[in-house]
Motif scaffolding. Sequence first.
Motif, mmCIF file in Angstrom:
data_model
loop_
_atom_site.group_PDB
_atom_site.id
_atom_site.type_symbol
_atom_site.label_atom_id
_atom_site.label_comp_id
_atom_site.label_asym_id
_atom_site.label_seq_id
_atom_site.Cartn_x
_atom_site.Cartn_y
_atom_site.Cartn_z
ATOM 1 N N LEU A 41 -11.589 2.200 3.755
ATOM 2 C CA LEU A 41 -11.515 0.982 3.945
ATOM 3 C C LEU A 41 -12.788 0.061 3.864
ATOM 4 C CD1 LEU A 41 -9.945 -1.425 5.706
ATOM 5 C CD2 LEU A 41 -10.192 -0.121 7.676
ATOM 6 N N TYR A 42 -12.392 -0.894 3.051
ATOM 7 C CA TYR A 42 -13.534 -1.434 2.727
ATOM 8 C C TYR A 42 -13.521 -2.985 3.064
ATOM 9 C CZ TYR A 42 -17.815 -2.093 -0.136
ATOM 10 O OH TYR A 42 -19.073 -2.372 -0.361
ATOM 11 N N LEU A 285 -1.804 -0.608 5.884
ATOM 12 C CA LEU A 285 -1.903 0.718 6.612
ATOM 13 C C LEU A 285 -0.440 1.219 6.865
ATOM 14 C CD1 LEU A 285 -4.629 -0.179 8.994
ATOM 15 C CD2 LEU A 285 -4.770 1.863 7.715
ATOM 16 N N ILE A 286 0.528 0.378 6.937
ATOM 17 C CA ILE A 286 1.774 0.833 7.115
ATOM 18 C C ILE A 286 2.356 1.750 5.788
ATOM 19 C CG2 ILE A 286 4.326 0.318 7.273
ATOM 20 C CD1 ILE A 286 3.354 -1.895 9.531
ATOM 21 N N ILE A 300 -6.475 10.423 -1.707
ATOM 22 C CA ILE A 300 -7.535 9.330 -1.904
ATOM 23 C C ILE A 300 -6.726 7.926 -1.631
ATOM 24 C CG2 ILE A 300 -9.228 8.121 -3.169
ATOM 25 C CD1 ILE A 300 -10.385 10.844 -2.283
ATOM 26 N N ALA A 301 -7.282 7.256 -0.933
ATOM 27 C CA ALA A 301 -6.458 5.748 -0.636
ATOM 28 C C ALA A 301 -7.649 4.785 -0.217
ATOM 29 C CB ALA A 301 -5.696 5.932 0.317
ATOM 30 N N GLN A 302 -7.577 3.844 -0.949
ATOM 31 C CA GLN A 302 -8.640 2.654 -0.661
ATOM 32 C C GLN A 302 -7.860 1.512 -0.210
ATOM 33 O OE1 GLN A 302 -11.720 1.879 -3.197
ATOM 34 N NE2 GLN A 302 -12.116 -0.121 -2.084
ATOM 35 N N LEU A 303 -8.324 0.829 0.824
ATOM 36 C CA LEU A 303 -7.520 -0.535 1.241
ATOM 37 C C LEU A 303 -8.862 -1.304 1.534
ATOM 38 C CD1 LEU A 303 -6.003 -0.255 4.584
ATOM 39 C CD2 LEU A 303 -6.814 1.607 3.692
ATOM 40 N N ASP A 304 -8.486 -2.876 1.209
ATOM 41 C CA ASP A 304 -9.462 -3.732 1.468
ATOM 42 C C ASP A 304 -9.030 -4.599 2.511
ATOM 43 O OD1 ASP A 304 -10.988 -2.704 -0.980
ATOM 44 O OD2 ASP A 304 -10.270 -4.437 -2.150
ATOM 45 N N GLN A 305 -10.101 -5.128 3.163
ATOM 46 C CA GLN A 305 -9.694 -6.416 4.036
ATOM 47 C C GLN A 305 -11.021 -7.320 4.016
ATOM 48 O OE1 GLN A 305 -10.439 -6.204 8.126
ATOM 49 N NE2 GLN A 305 -8.659 -7.596 8.723
ATOM 50 N N ILE A 354 -7.185 13.767 7.577
ATOM 51 C CA ILE A 354 -7.677 12.422 7.323
ATOM 52 C C ILE A 354 -9.046 12.163 7.714
ATOM 53 C CG2 ILE A 354 -7.294 9.952 7.751
ATOM 54 C CD1 ILE A 354 -4.329 10.653 8.091
ATOM 55 N N THR A 355 -9.958 11.538 6.931
ATOM 56 C CA THR A 355 -11.161 11.039 7.168
ATOM 57 C C THR A 355 -10.925 9.544 6.717
ATOM 58 O OG1 THR A 355 -12.117 13.167 6.682
ATOM 59 C CG2 THR A 355 -13.519 11.280 7.153
ATOM 60 N N LEU A 356 -11.111 8.749 7.730
ATOM 61 C CA LEU A 356 -11.083 7.238 7.346
ATOM 62 C C LEU A 356 -12.479 6.652 7.303
ATOM 63 C CD1 LEU A 356 -8.318 4.730 8.376
ATOM 64 C CD2 LEU A 356 -10.673 3.980 8.548
ATOM 65 N N VAL A 357 -13.051 5.874 6.474
ATOM 66 C CA VAL A 357 -14.449 5.400 6.478
ATOM 67 C C VAL A 357 -14.292 3.874 6.634
ATOM 68 C CG1 VAL A 357 -16.583 5.259 5.394
ATOM 69 C CG2 VAL A 357 -15.373 7.434 5.343
#
Lengths: 472, 629
Positions: A41-42, A285-286, A300-305, A354-357
Amino acid sequence: MTTFNRRGFIKGTAAGAAAGLVPGLSIAGGTGDNDQILIYLYLRGGIDGLSIYAPGDNHPDRGFYEQIRPSPSVRLPVNGPNAMVSLADGFGMNNAAAPLRELWQDDDLAIVHATGLPIVNRSHFEAQRFMELGTPGATVGVLNGGQIDGVRTTSTGWLTRHLATAENLPLDMTMPVVATESQVPLSLTNEPSAVTLRSPGNFDLDLGGSIQELEEECEESLLNIYASDGTDSGIAGEQALIAQALVEGIFDLSNKDYNLAISPASDRYPVQDGNNNLEPISDKLITLERLIKADIDLRIAQLDQGGWDDHASMGSLPQGVNGSSGNFHKRMDVTARAVAAFWGQMTNNQKNKITLVMHSEFGRRAFNNADNGTDHGSGNPMLVLGGNVNGGQFFGDWRGMGPDDLYRNQDIQTTTDFRRVLSEILIRRHGNNKLGMVFPYYYNYTPMGIVNGTDIRPDYSPADEITIDGFE
Amino acid sequence: MLFGRTRITLQLIVLFPVSTNQKEKTNQCPGTLESDMNNQPNSRRNFLVATGSVGLLAAGAATIPLTTLASQLHQTSLWPARVPNPDAGRGTPLPPLGIRVYSKLGFGPRPGDLSDFNSLGGNNGQRFTAWLNDQLNPGADPQVDSRLNGNPRYQTLDKSLTQLWNQHHRFDGDDAYRVRRRPYIEMQNAMLTRAVHSRWQLREVLADFWHNHFNVDGSEEVVRSVLPDYDQNVIRSDMFGNFRSMLEKVVKHAAMMYYLDNRRNSSPNPNENYARELLELHTLGAVENYYGSIPADDVPNNGDGEPAGYVEADVLEAARLLTGFGVADGDDGAADNGSFLFRDDWHDDQPKTIMGQTYTYPGPGPNEEQELDELLDYLCSHRGTAEFICWKLAIRLIGDSFEASDSFIQSAANVFQNNWQNPDQLQLVYEHMLDTGTFKQAWGDKARRPLEIICSALRAADVVYDFEPTENGTSYNFLRRVNDAGQPPFNCEPPTGYEEDRAIWKGSSPLIMSWRAVSSLLRDVDSASGDNNYVNLGQQTNDAGIPMTPNEITDFWLNRVLGPNHNISTAKRNEMVAFLNTHSGDFGNNQAIDQGNIDLTDTSRNSRYQRLMRAFFLLVALLPERMIR
């Protein structure tokens, strides 16, 4: 592995072709069974770490903190209705992040102090590139105290190279790599299996009218056209259309407000003020929640905020309190609630995978500027959430906030190379020790103990040869 | 320490052996996919790892330029389903020059543009020179003017900055949000109008380029209200003129002042936001010319004997210099009209040193802006700016794979730098870069981005739409569909503007969501008149005067959209024919349409015939060949 009965794969082709096409999105290199999910999560713009948590009343740096944050709108108070919520070691968290603190208390969330680039860089453009491309250069192990510059433009990201070197992934996976974005994130640059998926509920050609068959035939013909094209463009389009088919199978496109529907007025995920639209971070996230529950082999997942570049009127406290704009506070509140809501939807089994960074390109200046904002700085926390995270504690060094403690008397001093945190997750959770490939020129890794898992001696090749022959 | 002298450049090196076992994929029938899948090297690690092929070299050892590496990695990193055919390159065979020109220097050809282009001369060189000369001197634009001028749906495009400030930004009556935002919504609609309808396609591409170079986010407060003035009197007024002139207007405009906070920049605690982006994004650029936190003395000199770039300390000094340059926004006793304002009492009056130059404040009065003038002169005459701007133009207009050190960029930078005070500087630069073999031979290195995919498909469909806001200044649904594709006009949040690199745009979301927008805009675009609210592809096909068979229809549309000498593979053409044939009984077996089954005279929006032609047109307009430029 879940298979989806896409008419495009079945109709008009041998049944075997369906099996052949689906791995078009999958990783066919491994023979292992690693099932771990890394969610990156960037937080774009450089989040102010000192508005996430800060020294509390009994912390020796509290006095310095109050001195260098003279504006009360960007300083976390120790008492009153917006008092920080206590973490550990004398630090307290912004009350907007209280949902994250619950995860901390559940021992699922850990915080690593003062992480950053090995060479300080205050440009968004460059810092994001160095981090996401995984090529920030080095200062350790270089002759004569010199440094090795980072690479600003290269054609693979760190996650691309992780996937390229992981040897323990299953042979077939349906949709292992997803970014919930409109564009391909830098960390997944040129990762052919990466699906970008910002609006899963609208992910089709939308020919309108009542003849759904025509739309599906059109999509299928386009797929055939792209599949017959050996160029980069042809392959990208083919993968897009395969992804389209899969998404259509996972998300019920007849319910266009699907993501909203999953979050009824229950407030589980935050919605925007004044209307019923989901906050983008909730929406994303949903989407991930849905993909994980659909069991499509997500790895692998990436999401930006975005929006954290608070040069003016940062507003770490609720709007109106101490002259605060509330900008940061609201964003933090939305983020914390969305992450906590997502976490609440995961089963224990899923949490353990899951590991969420949560990561950002740099911290901000310890001092606030004249506009009740903060300019670009360096050292900043990374937040790590997961069922196998040793949560409820801090990791890494906190050098302090006294004049001699700050970097150039301005920023929180970076004490942990961000690659160390990510490398530990790759090795202990994902079983990939190819650090020389994922993070070229990073070769002083040791685990910090943030996550559980088996240690494997890092493989620094091909950088090994260079260090042996030339630099050490 | 002399980091500058001892720095080692790190490069990712991929030494990828030429593979002989990658199968030729072009022109294969879809039915052979399965065997292809099985015959592929079964591990991406075979490409990246097992060959021992990813390595690192330090400068001084043999290095391969990153551009070469990029193309090699393109071959190796697509994993694992298919590896691009190395012989196919990134794109396809070179299409006719007219296609290349309209795709790179425009938003794609409309039917008729190619024959017009070909009539401009006896050979490609003559045609292109004539076309370029014409486009560099834009004149009347009836298709745009008739839609924007005097149209009550467009109320703000010609307003002055003061009018926009007073009547929109400061509007405080009912529906204030809508009124304040109306100029931005009109600008988004005007952008589509111009891209799709303007005869002056190069002008529209350049406007888009400069809007992204000097990006502001139209969804933000103030920016949303003053954007039309920024467009008319900062970007468009100067984009064929002089860079220094445009830059000064950018620095002083309320849109940029608010977007990057310099309106608040005051001594003694400067706000660095704009100063940093002035150096990093607007002039010297960060990629080549930002030296980070090293001492200023360690920056090497360039060929002009000046520091080659800037360091962190220069950013802080530039922020000090820019203190007090703000906006008359009613604050602190100032007028409230949005115009530029220098505030002596906010300005740091001590000397500043930026890249070795010292700037001294002469005090309030006629020379109070002298330091800014001197700084902009310095930056605009600096080699680094010339190289950065020319590099950016090249990666927008020609291809992604340029580097500042390329002789092509160096040559353009000479023109830029030598003419930095010339009122026609930018025109000279465009000419110098474009009327070249480098431009004319380039193809396929760039991905079309969502706006380019959407506009080029609409142009191929020869749309006559009026893109405009609703009566009360909000967006019709079609605009949301355009924006959902991921590149909403004037709405890029970070100051970089939208990315150029194809790697960013080739994901599933940009493609599927752009295609979706094309599909839905062909079907439905609302406007005031309610006329022409769909594209009548059925009628266009009927008007072709061809036998109505799948083969004839397919060839008509391929020729119309891609030109008569197109190079579309048999496999692709067959797929299109098969799509029409699928509706057997309608078009079966290349028989003429069974008019008992499908009514060719019914070309209403949702007739069976219209829907079929709409789906068919997508196969042509969305070909892989049309996703690149």
